[in-house]
Design a protein around this motif. Structure first.
Motif, PDB file in Angstrom:
ATOM      1  N   THR A   2     -16.414 -14.673   5.952  1.00  0.00           N
ATOM      2  CA  THR A   2     -16.987 -13.413   5.477  1.00  0.00           C
ATOM      3  C   THR A   2     -15.882 -12.413   5.151  1.00  0.00           C
ATOM      4  OG1 THR A   2     -18.912 -13.756   6.881  1.00  0.00           O
ATOM      5  CG2 THR A   2     -18.577 -11.543   6.012  1.00  0.00           C
ATOM      6  N   LYS A   3     -16.005 -11.773   3.997  1.00  0.00           N
ATOM      7  CA  LYS A   3     -15.009 -10.777   3.592  1.00  0.00           C
ATOM      8  C   LYS A   3     -15.045  -9.578   4.531  1.00  0.00           C
ATOM      9  CE  LYS A   3     -14.059  -7.545  -0.184  1.00  0.00           C
ATOM     10  NZ  LYS A   3     -14.550  -7.013  -1.475  1.00  0.00           N
ATOM     11  N   GLN A   4     -13.866  -9.087   4.905  1.00  0.00           N
ATOM     12  CA  GLN A   4     -13.753  -7.923   5.781  1.00  0.00           C
ATOM     13  C   GLN A   4     -13.951  -6.649   4.977  1.00  0.00           C
ATOM     14  OE1 GLN A   4     -12.751  -7.346   9.424  1.00  0.00           O
ATOM     15  NE2 GLN A   4     -13.741  -5.558   8.601  1.00  0.00           N
ATOM     16  N   GLY A   5     -14.919  -5.845   5.354  1.00  0.00           N
ATOM     17  CA  GLY A   5     -15.151  -4.588   4.664  1.00  0.00           C
ATOM     18  C   GLY A   5     -14.149  -3.526   5.095  1.00  0.00           C
ATOM     19  N   LYS A   6     -14.008  -2.519   4.270  1.00  0.00           N
ATOM     20  CA  LYS A   6     -13.064  -1.445   4.575  1.00  0.00           C
ATOM     21  C   LYS A   6     -13.478  -0.190   3.821  1.00  0.00           C
ATOM     22  CE  LYS A   6      -8.104  -0.505   4.828  1.00  0.00           C
ATOM     23  NZ  LYS A   6      -6.738  -1.092   4.670  1.00  0.00           N
ATOM     24  N   VAL A   7     -13.240   0.971   4.429  1.00  0.00           N
ATOM     25  CA  VAL A   7     -13.596   2.246   3.797  1.00  0.00           C
ATOM     26  C   VAL A   7     -12.336   3.059   3.539  1.00  0.00           C
ATOM     27  CG1 VAL A   7     -14.874   4.408   4.012  1.00  0.00           C
ATOM     28  CG2 VAL A   7     -15.868   2.283   4.881  1.00  0.00           C
ATOM     29  N   TYR A   8     -12.187   3.500   2.300  1.00  0.00           N
ATOM     30  CA  TYR A   8     -11.111   4.423   1.935  1.00  0.00           C
ATOM     31  C   TYR A   8     -11.706   5.820   1.837  1.00  0.00           C
ATOM     32  CZ  TYR A   8      -8.279   0.342   0.806  1.00  0.00           C
ATOM     33  OH  TYR A   8      -7.571  -0.835   0.876  1.00  0.00           O
ATOM     34  N   LEU A   9     -11.274   6.715   2.711  1.00  0.00           N
ATOM     35  CA  LEU A   9     -11.766   8.093   2.723  1.00  0.00           C
ATOM     36  C   LEU A   9     -10.836   8.895   1.829  1.00  0.00           C
ATOM     37  CD1 LEU A   9     -12.269   7.809   6.482  1.00  0.00           C
ATOM     38  CD2 LEU A   9     -14.157   8.369   4.955  1.00  0.00           C
ATOM     39  N   ASP A  16     -10.497  19.565 -11.147  1.00  0.00           N
ATOM     40  CA  ASP A  16      -9.790  19.031 -12.309  1.00  0.00           C
ATOM     41  C   ASP A  16      -9.507  17.550 -12.067  1.00  0.00           C
ATOM     42  OD1 ASP A  16      -7.993  18.254 -14.275  1.00  0.00           O
ATOM     43  OD2 ASP A  16      -6.719  20.026 -14.101  1.00  0.00           O
ATOM     44  N   PRO A  17     -10.070  16.634 -12.892  1.00  0.00           N
ATOM     45  CA  PRO A  17      -9.873  15.201 -12.645  1.00  0.00           C
ATOM     46  C   PRO A  17      -8.416  14.776 -12.757  1.00  0.00           C
ATOM     47  CG  PRO A  17     -10.923  15.555 -14.777  1.00  0.00           C
ATOM     48  CD  PRO A  17     -10.933  16.876 -14.064  1.00  0.00           C
ATOM     49  N   GLY A  18      -7.603  15.583 -13.453  1.00  0.00           N
ATOM     50  CA  GLY A  18      -6.194  15.266 -13.585  1.00  0.00           C
ATOM     51  C   GLY A  18      -5.423  15.411 -12.287  1.00  0.00           C
ATOM     52  N   LEU A  19      -6.031  16.033 -11.284  1.00  0.00           N
ATOM     53  CA  LEU A  19      -5.366  16.217  -9.998  1.00  0.00           C
ATOM     54  C   LEU A  19      -5.642  15.072  -9.027  1.00  0.00           C
ATOM     55  CD1 LEU A  19      -5.903  20.061  -9.473  1.00  0.00           C
ATOM     56  CD2 LEU A  19      -3.902  18.877 -10.385  1.00  0.00           C
ATOM     57  N   LEU A  20      -6.388  14.058  -9.467  1.00  0.00           N
ATOM     58  CA  LEU A  20      -6.631  12.883  -8.630  1.00  0.00           C
ATOM     59  C   LEU A  20      -5.321  12.111  -8.470  1.00  0.00           C
ATOM     60  CD1 LEU A  20      -9.120  11.279  -7.364  1.00  0.00           C
ATOM     61  CD2 LEU A  20      -8.873   9.768  -9.347  1.00  0.00           C
ATOM     62  N   SER A  21      -5.063  11.597  -7.282  1.00  0.00           N
ATOM     63  CA  SER A  21      -3.821  10.855  -7.065  1.00  0.00           C
ATOM     64  C   SER A  21      -3.920   9.440  -7.632  1.00  0.00           C
ATOM     65  CB  SER A  21      -3.498  10.771  -5.569  1.00  0.00           C
ATOM     66  OG  SER A  21      -4.376   9.880  -4.912  1.00  0.00           O
ATOM     67  N   ILE A  22      -2.757   8.840  -7.881  1.00  0.00           N
ATOM     68  CA  ILE A  22      -2.719   7.467  -8.392  1.00  0.00           C
ATOM     69  C   ILE A  22      -3.319   6.507  -7.366  1.00  0.00           C
ATOM     70  CG2 ILE A  22      -1.168   5.573  -9.036  1.00  0.00           C
ATOM     71  CD1 ILE A  22       0.691   7.677 -10.261  1.00  0.00           C
ATOM     72  N   LYS A  23      -3.026   6.738  -6.096  1.00  0.00           N
ATOM     73  CA  LYS A  23      -3.584   5.857  -5.066  1.00  0.00           C
ATOM     74  C   LYS A  23      -5.104   5.947  -5.039  1.00  0.00           C
ATOM     75  CE  LYS A  23      -3.244   4.337  -0.294  1.00  0.00           C
ATOM     76  NZ  LYS A  23      -2.530   4.432   1.003  1.00  0.00           N
ATOM     77  N   ALA A  24      -5.647   7.154  -5.170  1.00  0.00           N
ATOM     78  CA  ALA A  24      -7.103   7.319  -5.194  1.00  0.00           C
ATOM     79  C   ALA A  24      -7.705   6.552  -6.365  1.00  0.00           C
ATOM     80  CB  ALA A  24      -7.454   8.800  -5.284  1.00  0.00           C
ATOM     81  N   GLU A 108     -15.777   3.396  15.863  1.00  0.00           N
ATOM     82  CA  GLU A 108     -16.686   2.978  16.925  1.00  0.00           C
ATOM     83  C   GLU A 108     -17.447   1.712  16.547  1.00  0.00           C
ATOM     84  OE1 GLU A 108     -19.021   6.479  17.525  1.00  0.00           O
ATOM     85  OE2 GLU A 108     -17.529   7.436  18.853  1.00  0.00           O
ATOM     86  N   ALA A 109     -17.591   1.490  15.233  1.00  0.00           N
ATOM     87  CA  ALA A 109     -18.272   0.278  14.769  1.00  0.00           C
ATOM     88  C   ALA A 109     -17.290  -0.871  14.564  1.00  0.00           C
ATOM     89  CB  ALA A 109     -19.015   0.568  13.462  1.00  0.00           C
ATOM     90  N   GLY A 110     -16.009  -0.612  14.852  1.00  0.00           N
ATOM     91  CA  GLY A 110     -15.009  -1.655  14.712  1.00  0.00           C
ATOM     92  C   GLY A 110     -14.652  -1.974  13.271  1.00  0.00           C
ATOM     93  N   LEU A 111     -14.797  -0.995  12.392  1.00  0.00           N
ATOM     94  CA  LEU A 111     -14.540  -1.209  10.968  1.00  0.00           C
ATOM     95  C   LEU A 111     -13.276  -0.465  10.526  1.00  0.00           C
ATOM     96  CD1 LEU A 111     -18.237  -0.757   9.827  1.00  0.00           C
ATOM     97  CD2 LEU A 111     -16.939  -2.900   9.736  1.00  0.00           C
ATOM     98  N   PRO A 112     -12.450  -1.107   9.701  1.00  0.00           N
ATOM     99  CA  PRO A 112     -11.188  -0.486   9.282  1.00  0.00           C
ATOM    100  C   PRO A 112     -11.383   0.598   8.234  1.00  0.00           C
ATOM    101  CG  PRO A 112     -11.410  -2.624   8.236  1.00  0.00           C
ATOM    102  CD  PRO A 112     -12.576  -2.489   9.174  1.00  0.00           C
ATOM    103  N   PHE A 113     -10.440   1.543   8.216  1.00  0.00           N
ATOM    104  CA  PHE A 113     -10.497   2.633   7.241  1.00  0.00           C
ATOM    105  C   PHE A 113      -9.086   3.108   6.939  1.00  0.00           C
ATOM    106  CE2 PHE A 113     -10.850   4.463  11.474  1.00  0.00           C
ATOM    107  CZ  PHE A 113      -9.860   5.433  11.462  1.00  0.00           C
ATOM    108  N   GLU A 114      -8.954   3.787   5.826  1.00  0.00           N
ATOM    109  CA  GLU A 114      -7.702   4.457   5.462  1.00  0.00           C
ATOM    110  C   GLU A 114      -8.037   5.822   4.889  1.00  0.00           C
ATOM    111  OE1 GLU A 114      -4.805   2.617   2.950  1.00  0.00           O
ATOM    112  OE2 GLU A 114      -4.959   0.667   3.960  1.00  0.00           O
ATOM    113  N   PHE A 115      -7.120   6.766   5.070  1.00  0.00           N
ATOM    114  CA  PHE A 115      -7.264   8.081   4.438  1.00  0.00           C
ATOM    115  C   PHE A 115      -6.360   8.145   3.206  1.00  0.00           C
ATOM    116  CE2 PHE A 115      -8.603   9.157   8.776  1.00  0.00           C
ATOM    117  CZ  PHE A 115      -9.777   9.852   8.495  1.00  0.00           C
ATOM    118  N   VAL A 116      -6.908   8.691   2.140  1.00  0.00           N
ATOM    119  CA  VAL A 116      -6.131   8.938   0.922  1.00  0.00           C
ATOM    120  C   VAL A 116      -6.162  10.446   0.690  1.00  0.00           C
ATOM    121  CG1 VAL A 116      -5.870   8.459  -1.537  1.00  0.00           C
ATOM    122  CG2 VAL A 116      -6.797   6.691  -0.013  1.00  0.00           C
ATOM    123  N   PRO A 117      -5.076  11.150   0.990  1.00  0.00           N
ATOM    124  CA  PRO A 117      -5.087  12.620   0.874  1.00  0.00           C
ATOM    125  C   PRO A 117      -5.428  13.099  -0.525  1.00  0.00           C
ATOM    126  CG  PRO A 117      -3.141  11.855   2.050  1.00  0.00           C
ATOM    127  CD  PRO A 117      -3.791  10.639   1.473  1.00  0.00           C
ATOM    128  N   GLY A 118      -6.030  14.263  -0.578  1.00  0.00           N
ATOM    129  CA  GLY A 118      -6.360  14.871  -1.860  1.00  0.00           C
ATOM    130  C   GLY A 118      -5.783  16.268  -1.955  1.00  0.00           C
TER     131      GLY A 118
END
Length: 505
Positions: A2-9, A16-24, A108-118
């Protein structure tokens, strides 16, 4: 397995959409599901995969599509299903974005996540208004404060006595509806009522609006101006610097709402140029480019391509369609080595360059009559000419060439059809009197927009119109629309320049 799910916050920035980061952007491009807020610009959402699950959980003041606990559960559910999730949040996830709450639930649900600053609105919105949050000899400190505390707390936990005078610049987010209380507490705790202040609505977007006021009069001034969320409230002497540093709303088209009727795939170029000049753009694609019903005539012409002396292409769409069929036949630009190629317009010539071809002839004026006149010195009796173009087009070019004794094969490379997929957005803007100008980049954009509007076409009768050239302008007139602007150079850049001159004059 089973594929491991992940959330990018992900912080989507202030507007302005031009201020979105490349990583985002990269996270969006790989996400199986996108969970987004009210402030996410549609052009940011366009980075998502075509088959990504899109879930809107927008929250406006006192109007929640989905409450925070339910959003938390949704993120857990999607990740538990093995999906890669892009959670788009306005500004930055950690600046009153409740990103920490969502991450804790995932943990708490044991699911991985990462933060992508804005890019946070606390700094960017002020910057777009020409107000620095710090400035030498004016402000050496700033604080970011919520203007909308958790209503379940019972009483404020803001240290008003320390905050009011200890920090040079105060930036309140989401505080417009609570201005009376905010300013009352500031004054009661020692901040002068005469302190300069500013309220900025829809910061970093073309519809940005800035109100300069003072701490003492802010609540009354905002009420009088009918300013609504989303907006930020800035307090401090740095506000005075706007007189010198104002830049965004000095742009030539700032405050103008312009409708772009070009096909969706092509609208971005004109949109970018108009927005770079400060305009708010409503993309209302009146046409959609589709393949012809039958490719047989074009394919047969390509099969016999060596028999033609000239190939004429009249648009960038024609170039793309022609070379797609050339590739389909297992051929490339080398098969055109013995043929002369004529292009109507610099955009068409530029599209040819993408295939490594320089047009042999581009008329000085980008219209069929000019090409026919220029070709008259080149074409001889009996020459075979292939004209690949849209299904519906004027007959002046083939007729003029045949009058010179040439044999002209006209084949359909593509069709344009009516495709106003955001009609409601356009109608709302028209009905509210928000539209300042409608642009037309071809005859088909004129006829198709009017067809799409139907019995509501009178909504654009008194709105200034801009045409990319005389042919499009004439189509406007034939449909009882008198264009106020006609570009002298029949290109997108020429149209943008003409619009700027119009408003400057």
């Amino acid at each position: 397995m089973t594929k491991q799910g992940k959330v990018y916050l992900i912080g989507a920035g202030p507007g302005d959409p031009g201020l979105l980061s490349i990583k985002a952007m990269e996270c969006l491009q790989t996400a199986d599901a996108v969970v987004y807020d009210r402030l996410a610009d549609p052009r940011i959402l366009a980075y998502a995969k075509d088959d990504a699950e899109m879930v809107y959980v927008g929250k406006a003041s006192a109007n929640h599509t989905m409450r925070q606990p339910d959003i938390n559960k949704l993120l857990v559910k999607l990740a538990a299903e093995g999906k890669t999730v892009a959670r788009l949040k306005g500004g930055d996830p950690f600046v009153f974005g409740r990103g920490g709450e969502e991450a804790i639930e995932l943990l708490e649900a044991g699911l991985p996540f990462e933060f992508v600053p804005g890019v946070t609105s606390a700094i960017a919105v002020a910057e777009y208004a020409g107000i620095p949050v710090t400035h030498r000899h004016v402000a050496t400190s700033f604080a970011v404060i919520t203007g909308h505390e958790d209503p379940t707390k019972g009483e404020s936990t803001i240290n008003w006595s320390g905050l009011a005078t200890a920090v040079d610049t105060l930036v309140f987010l989401m505080g417009v509806e609570n201005l009376t209380n905010i300013t009352k507490n500031l004054i009661a705790n020692g901040r002068s009522a005469d302190t300069p202040a500013a309220v900025i609505r829809w910061g970093t977007k073309p519809e940005q609006r800035t109100l300069i006021t003072t701490v003492g009069t802010a609540a009354a001034d905002v009420a009088a101006a009918n300013l609504k969320p989303p907006a930020i409230f800035i307090v401090g002497n740095v506000v005075k610097l706007r007189e010198q540093l104002q830049w965004f709303d000095n742009k030539p088209l700032f405050g103008k709402t312009i409708v772009v009727t070009r096909a969706r795939a092509q609208a971005s170029t004109l949109t970018r140029q108009l927005e770079a000049a400060g305009a708010r753009v409503i993309e209302a694609p009146a046409i959609k480019i589709i393949p012809p019903e039958d490719y047989t005539p074009l394919d047969k012409a390509i099969e016999n391509i060596k028999t033609y002396k000239w190939l004429i292409l009249t648009s960038a769409n024609g170039v793309t369609s022609f070379f797609n069929r050339l590739d389909n036949a297992g051929l490339d630009s080398r098969s055109l080595s013995d043929i002369k190629i004529a292009a109507i317009g610099s955009e068409t010539a530029k599209a040819l360059k993408n295939y490594g071809i320089s047009a042999d002839l581009v008329p000085p004026a980008f219209k069929a009559e000019e090409l026919a006149e220029t070709l008259s010195a080149e074409v001889q009796v009996g020459d075979k000419i292939l004209l690949a173009r849209a299904k519906v087009a004027r007959e002046v070019l083939p007729e003029s060439l045949r009058a010179l004794g040439a044999s002209v094969d006209v084949v359909t490379a593509y069709e344009t059809v009516t495709a106003l997929d955001n009609k409601e957005e356009l109608l709302t803007a028209l009905q509210n009197g928000e539209v300042d100008l409608v642009t037309f980049t071809s005859s088909s954009t004129v006829t198709n927009l009017l067809t799409s509007l139907g019995d509501q076409r009178e909504l654009i009768n008194n709105i200034p119109a801009a045409a990319i050239g005389p042919v499009t302008a004439e189509t406007c007139r034939q449909n009882n629309l008198e264009p106020d602007i006609i570009a002298e150079t029949f290109t997108i850049a020429g149209l943008t320049d003409a619009i700027q001159r119009y408003y400057k004059e």
